[in-house]
Structure formats: C-alpha cells, structure tokens
Scaffold this motif. Structure first.
Motif, PDB file in Angstrom:
ATOM      1  N   LEU A 129      53.641  31.515  96.700  1.00  0.00           N
ATOM      2  CA  LEU A 129      54.662  32.356  96.057  1.00  0.00           C
ATOM      3  C   LEU A 129      55.207  33.435  96.732  1.00  0.00           C
ATOM      4  O   LEU A 129      54.417  34.203  97.273  1.00  0.00           O
ATOM      5  CB  LEU A 129      54.013  32.951  94.633  1.00  0.00           C
ATOM      6  N   ARG A 130      56.272  33.330  97.128  1.00  0.00           N
ATOM      7  CA  ARG A 130      56.962  34.434  98.166  1.00  0.00           C
ATOM      8  C   ARG A 130      57.242  35.729  97.371  1.00  0.00           C
ATOM      9  O   ARG A 130      57.074  36.760  98.106  1.00  0.00           O
ATOM     10  CB  ARG A 130      58.703  33.817  98.026  1.00  0.00           C
ATOM     11  N   LEU A 131      56.989  35.873  96.252  1.00  0.00           N
ATOM     12  CA  LEU A 131      56.756  37.159  95.326  1.00  0.00           C
ATOM     13  C   LEU A 131      55.573  37.819  96.022  1.00  0.00           C
ATOM     14  O   LEU A 131      55.551  38.962  96.183  1.00  0.00           O
ATOM     15  CB  LEU A 131      56.881  36.703  93.697  1.00  0.00           C
ATOM     16  N   PHE A 132      54.584  37.167  95.838  1.00  0.00           N
ATOM     17  CA  PHE A 132      53.390  37.711  96.058  1.00  0.00           C
ATOM     18  C   PHE A 132      53.249  38.065  97.612  1.00  0.00           C
ATOM     19  O   PHE A 132      52.762  39.314  98.021  1.00  0.00           O
ATOM     20  CB  PHE A 132      52.157  36.839  95.662  1.00  0.00           C
ATOM     21  N   ALA A 133      53.695  37.436  98.331  1.00  0.00           N
ATOM     22  CA  ALA A 133      53.737  37.942 100.068  1.00  0.00           C
ATOM     23  C   ALA A 133      54.818  38.769 100.158  1.00  0.00           C
ATOM     24  O   ALA A 133      54.418  39.974 100.829  1.00  0.00           O
ATOM     25  CB  ALA A 133      54.263  36.702 100.849  1.00  0.00           C
ATOM     26  N   GLN A 134      55.951  39.156  99.336  1.00  0.00           N
ATOM     27  CA  GLN A 134      56.817  40.187  99.328  1.00  0.00           C
ATOM     28  C   GLN A 134      55.984  41.455  98.913  1.00  0.00           C
ATOM     29  O   GLN A 134      56.255  42.417  99.572  1.00  0.00           O
ATOM     30  CB  GLN A 134      58.096  39.940  98.505  1.00  0.00           C
ATOM     31  N   LEU A 135      55.337  41.248  97.752  1.00  0.00           N
ATOM     32  CA  LEU A 135      54.696  42.448  97.303  1.00  0.00           C
ATOM     33  C   LEU A 135      53.593  42.938  98.370  1.00  0.00           C
ATOM     34  O   LEU A 135      53.571  44.269  98.602  1.00  0.00           O
ATOM     35  CB  LEU A 135      54.230  42.162  96.067  1.00  0.00           C
ATOM     36  N   ARG A 136      52.939  42.241  98.854  1.00  0.00           N
ATOM     37  CA  ARG A 136      52.012  42.638  99.776  1.00  0.00           C
ATOM     38  C   ARG A 136      52.692  43.351 101.130  1.00  0.00           C
ATOM     39  O   ARG A 136      52.115  44.316 101.460  1.00  0.00           O
ATOM     40  CB  ARG A 136      50.827  41.515 100.064  1.00  0.00           C
ATOM     41  N   SER A 137      53.660  42.805 101.355  1.00  0.00           N
ATOM     42  CA  SER A 137      54.421  43.316 102.627  1.00  0.00           C
ATOM     43  C   SER A 137      54.937  44.745 102.251  1.00  0.00           C
ATOM     44  O   SER A 137      55.032  45.553 102.990  1.00  0.00           O
ATOM     45  CB  SER A 137      55.452  42.407 102.877  1.00  0.00           C
ATOM     46  N   GLU A 138      55.117  44.872 100.929  1.00  0.00           N
ATOM     47  CA  GLU A 138      55.479  46.258 100.402  1.00  0.00           C
ATOM     48  C   GLU A 138      54.259  47.462 100.448  1.00  0.00           C
ATOM     49  O   GLU A 138      54.452  48.541  99.745  1.00  0.00           O
ATOM     50  CB  GLU A 138      56.182  46.296  99.348  1.00  0.00           C
ATOM     51  N   GLY A 139      52.980  46.733 100.520  1.00  0.00           N
ATOM     52  CA  GLY A 139      51.801  47.856 100.524  1.00  0.00           C
ATOM     53  C   GLY A 139      51.153  47.547  99.291  1.00  0.00           C
ATOM     54  O   GLY A 139      50.432  48.522  98.837  1.00  0.00           O
ATOM     55  N   LEU A 140      51.719  46.598  98.417  1.00  0.00           N
ATOM     56  CA  LEU A 140      51.095  46.596  97.024  1.00  0.00           C
ATOM     57  C   LEU A 140      49.662  45.646  97.267  1.00  0.00           C
ATOM     58  O   LEU A 140      49.597  44.586  97.935  1.00  0.00           O
ATOM     59  CB  LEU A 140      52.085  46.036  96.102  1.00  0.00           C
ATOM     60  N   THR A 141      48.622  45.904  96.359  1.00  0.00           N
ATOM     61  CA  THR A 141      47.426  45.530  96.484  1.00  0.00           C
ATOM     62  C   THR A 141      46.902  44.493  95.140  1.00  0.00           C
ATOM     63  O   THR A 141      46.131  43.878  95.453  1.00  0.00           O
ATOM     64  CB  THR A 141      46.426  46.497  96.738  1.00  0.00           C
ATOM     65  N   ASP A 142      47.346  44.866  94.409  1.00  0.00           N
ATOM     66  CA  ASP A 142      47.093  44.309  92.969  1.00  0.00           C
ATOM     67  C   ASP A 142      48.155  43.889  91.760  1.00  0.00           C
ATOM     68  O   ASP A 142      49.077  44.748  91.882  1.00  0.00           O
ATOM     69  CB  ASP A 142      45.889  45.102  92.054  1.00  0.00           C
ATOM     70  N   TYR A 143      48.125  42.853  91.122  1.00  0.00           N
ATOM     71  CA  TYR A 143      49.362  42.416  90.561  1.00  0.00           C
ATOM     72  C   TYR A 143      48.830  41.967  89.029  1.00  0.00           C
ATOM     73  O   TYR A 143      47.943  41.244  88.937  1.00  0.00           O
ATOM     74  CB  TYR A 143      50.083  41.592  91.156  1.00  0.00           C
ATOM     75  N   VAL A 144      49.633  42.313  87.989  1.00  0.00           N
ATOM     76  CA  VAL A 144      49.106  41.651  86.594  1.00  0.00           C
ATOM     77  C   VAL A 144      50.478  41.568  85.807  1.00  0.00           C
ATOM     78  O   VAL A 144      51.218  42.633  85.799  1.00  0.00           O
ATOM     79  CB  VAL A 144      48.035  42.760  85.813  1.00  0.00           C
ATOM     80  N   ALA A 145      50.437  40.395  85.159  1.00  0.00           N
ATOM     81  CA  ALA A 145      51.786  40.141  84.481  1.00  0.00           C
ATOM     82  C   ALA A 145      51.180  39.951  82.893  1.00  0.00           C
ATOM     83  O   ALA A 145      50.499  38.902  82.914  1.00  0.00           O
ATOM     84  CB  ALA A 145      52.591  39.159  84.925  1.00  0.00           C
ATOM     85  N   TRP A 146      51.965  40.434  81.863  1.00  0.00           N
ATOM     86  CA  TRP A 146      51.447  40.168  80.578  1.00  0.00           C
ATOM     87  C   TRP A 146      52.830  39.966  79.698  1.00  0.00           C
ATOM     88  O   TRP A 146      53.864  40.346  80.137  1.00  0.00           O
ATOM     89  CB  TRP A 146      50.673  41.370  80.005  1.00  0.00           C
TER      90      TRP A 146
END
Length: 415
Positions: A129-146
């Motif tokens: 997923l491009r989204l997860f790679a993008q978030l990681r490049s922004e320095g983010l480490t953990d993700y949750v969606a509800w």
C-alpha cells in the motif's frame, strides 16, 4: 493486504463496556462541542487536546461519504504542528480507482472493524500500500483505522497514526477507542446539518436556503426585494424531447444548464427555479453592481453556448437556440404553495414582464431582450438598439424593447 493486525485492548473495551475510563477529553467532546458548527474544527481541537494530554499522535484523519451532487466523499487530515487540518473532496467514481481499492478506508467501509499496521518495520513496504509507505516516510510508526458507526448502518472511518518510536500503547488505544461512539454522534450531527444545507442549496439556491434555515418556512412569509430578473428558455425542446432518446435529452439539458447557470452563479445571481428547459434567476439590487453582474453573466453564458454548439456541430448535431428576457423591479420573495408543499421563489409583475420578454425573442428573432427600465438602470444604452414598442400579455401599455448588438457580447465577456 496479507495481514490485518488486531489491537490488544482492555477486556472492558472489547466487551463493549463504555467508557472503559472517563477522561477530560471525553467530557469535553460530550459537553463542550455543541456550539461548534464544523466537524473539521472539532476534529482539530480533539487532536490537539490528545497531544497535550501526552498521546503520541502525529497524524489523524476522518473519511466521510457525503450526500452531494458533485462529491462522493470528503477527507479531513490533521497533522501535528501544521495548524488547520487539510480538507479534501472526492468525486463520484472514487470507489472504482486503484487508490481506493484495498485501502484501509475501503476495508473498513466493507465491514472490517479494525485495521492496525506497524509502520516502523518493513511492513509498510511489504503491505504493497502506497499509503503506508508514505506515512512511514513522514516519520510515522503506528497506524490504526476504525469505523464510525452512524444511523442505519452507515460507516465512516477515523484513523490515527503515531510518531513515537514505540507507536501506540494499549492504554493509548483504549483512550482513542473510547472516543469513537461520541465522535460518531458528534460528526453525524454535523453531517446531517451539512446535508440539510447542501440539499437546500442544491434545490433552492444559496440565498433561499439561508432564509429557510433561518426560519422562513411559514406559508406566505417573505419580503419585497428589488432585483434584476432573468428568464431563459431553450428553443424547440418539445421537438427534441419527442425525437431523442431519454438519456440524450437529459445530457443535452445538463450541458445547456451548465453553460447558462455557471456564469449566473459566478457573478452573484440566484437561480430560483428550473421549469423544464427554462430557468428563473434574480440579481438582488442590494449589490450596486447587480445589473452589470447580470450582463456579464449573460455575455459569458453566450460564449459558453457558442462553445457547446461548436462541439455539437462537430458531432453533426443541431445547434441549440435559446431566448433570454431581462427586466428590473420589485418582486415578492418568499414561500408560496399548499399547506404541505411550499416553493421559495419570486412573483410579481416584474417577473411576468421578464417572462413575456423571453417569449418575445421568438417573434423578433433576437436571443436577448431587455426592457427600457433595465437599460436605464444598467446605463448600457450605448450598446443597445431599440426594436420599438411591443404589447406584452397582461400589461396595459406597450413596452419599449431593446436588443444588444453582437459586438457588445464579445467586448463584455472579454472585459
């Protein structure tokens, strides 16, 4: 996605006991947001409060499906330290795109109750997923969606992403999870308010919708408004609708109304009514430039119609013809109709005169006719030629009628 990680939340949360723990942020969301009209403002304040409370939040987003004739959905994205959140809209057909298919938002829309992903390891790239790679490049480490579960099973989506090296703890997730029912309720109220406003703006126009939302809903209520009035009608529509397939007729009308209506709205006019292939619009004279705005709208509409007809001729279709009548005067602006079905519109002799002028265009073979009263107020006699005086049905005296020289349209639209 090869895997969807599950969050280890306290049993009380998982068992549906709510809230697992009462917090100041939860109290604020319940008790202190009733005076705020916009959900993006509430969401920004919520995220800022979460950061102030020590939660390692770097990014959060809300994803809504909305009832709008132009947009399928909207997204609000908050990022720590950037001030106001970013608001994006998405056109109908977004669900068919590659970017949506298989995304966390799509998975939650499809019924998944949670998407959790570790962005700090190689999982971001491994997910595809491009989204997860993008978030990681922004320095983010953990993700949750509800999901945000609202009335009648409608599901929207909220996401949170951490910027802490260790991501979210179970305590952090429990705090966020406890916010979901109230966030769903708070956002639903704002979405319903926005839906009511959108529907009114779509069907009666922005000015009438404001009046209705302000309480002008009693039959017979209204006011007298001085306005420049424009009535427009498509020629030979009965013949076209008899011969053409239904879908082609609808496409033709939509293209015609786009050409005519967009300039009207762009220059401050209010479209009050569509009547088959015709429309009624006013430019209230409370604006000093109202008459000039109407003229500019007519000139730009003519240019748009010329472009539309050029496309039609290139497709071996007939050019579309239309008539416009323009007058000025006082109109009654308000609610008219039966006890159970009202129309917020304008009536009065000035509206009738504009309609008669539009009908007169068929006889004199000129696409736009204006009354002397409008010509005097707009001070545009230099661009006009008098066609003489004509009797108008329902009026005792003949009315002097003017038409614009063709060179005026070019000069006005390019000014």
């Amino acid at each position: 996605m090869e895997q969807i990680r599950s969050t280890t939340l306290p049993n009380a949360v998982r068992d549906g006991v709510w809230p697992a723990r009462r917090t100041d942020i939860l109290d604020w969301l319940v008790q202190k947001t009733s005076g705020e009209r916009f959900i993006d403002v509430i969401f920004q304040q919520l995220c800022d409060r979460l950061v102030e409370a020590g939660l390692p939040l770097g990014r959060a987003s809300l994803h809504f499906r909305i009832d709008n004739p132009q947009w399928f959905g909207a997204r609000i994205v908050w990022r720590k330290g950037t001030g106001q959140p970013e608001v994006n809209t998405f056109e109908h057909g977004t669900m068919d795109t590659i970017g949506y298919s298989g995304s966390p938002v799509a998975l939650v829309h499809d019924g998944l109750d949670e998407v959790r992903w570790n962005l700090s390891a190689g999982d971001a790239e491994a997910s595809g997923l491009r989204l997860f790679a993008q978030l990681r490049s922004e320095g983010l480490t953990d993700y949750v969606a509800w999901p945000l579960k609202q009335t009648l099973g409608r599901r929207h989506v909220v996401t949170f992403a951490s910027d802490a090296p260790e991501g979210f703890s179970n305590e952090h997730l429990a705090l966020l999870f406890d916010l979901l029912p109230i966030l769903a309720l708070v956002s639903e109220i704002r979405l319903k308010n926005r839906l009511a406003r959108t529907l009114l703006e779509t069907y009666v126009g922005p000015h009438a919708s404001e009046a209705i939302l302000a309480g002008a809903i009693i039959r017979g209520s209204g006011s007298t408004v001085a306005a420049a009035i424009m009535v427009c009608d498509l020629r030979d529509f009965t013949h076209i609708s008899d011969l053409w397939p239904r879908d082609d007729v609808i496409e033709l009308l939509n293209s015609y109304f786009d050409a005519i209506c967009e300039p009207i709205e762009r220059h401050g006019g209010e479209i009050l009514k569509f009547i088959g292939d015709g429309l009624l619009a006013i430019f209230p004279l409370g604006r000093p430039s109202a008459c000039d705005d109407l003229l500019l709208a007519v000139a730009e509409a003519r240019q748009a119609m010329d472009r539309l007809n050029a496309e039609r001729l290139a497709e071996n279709r007939e050019a579309l013809r239309y008539g416009v009548g323009i007058h000025v005067g006082d109109v009654m602006y308000g609610n008219i109709g039966s006890r159970r079905r009202l129309d917020f519109t304008v009536i009065g002799p000035a509206v009738n005169a504009a309609s008669r002028l539009e009908n007169l265009t068929k006889l004199v073979k000129r696409p736009v006719l204006v009354s002397k009263a409008f010509a005097d107020m707009a001070r545009c006699q230099a661009r006009l030629e008098s066609l003489g005086s004509y009797p108008l049905r329902g009026f005792g005296e003949e009315m002097q009628v003017f038409a614009f020289r063709d060179d005026w349209f070019v000069a006005k639209a390019s000014a």
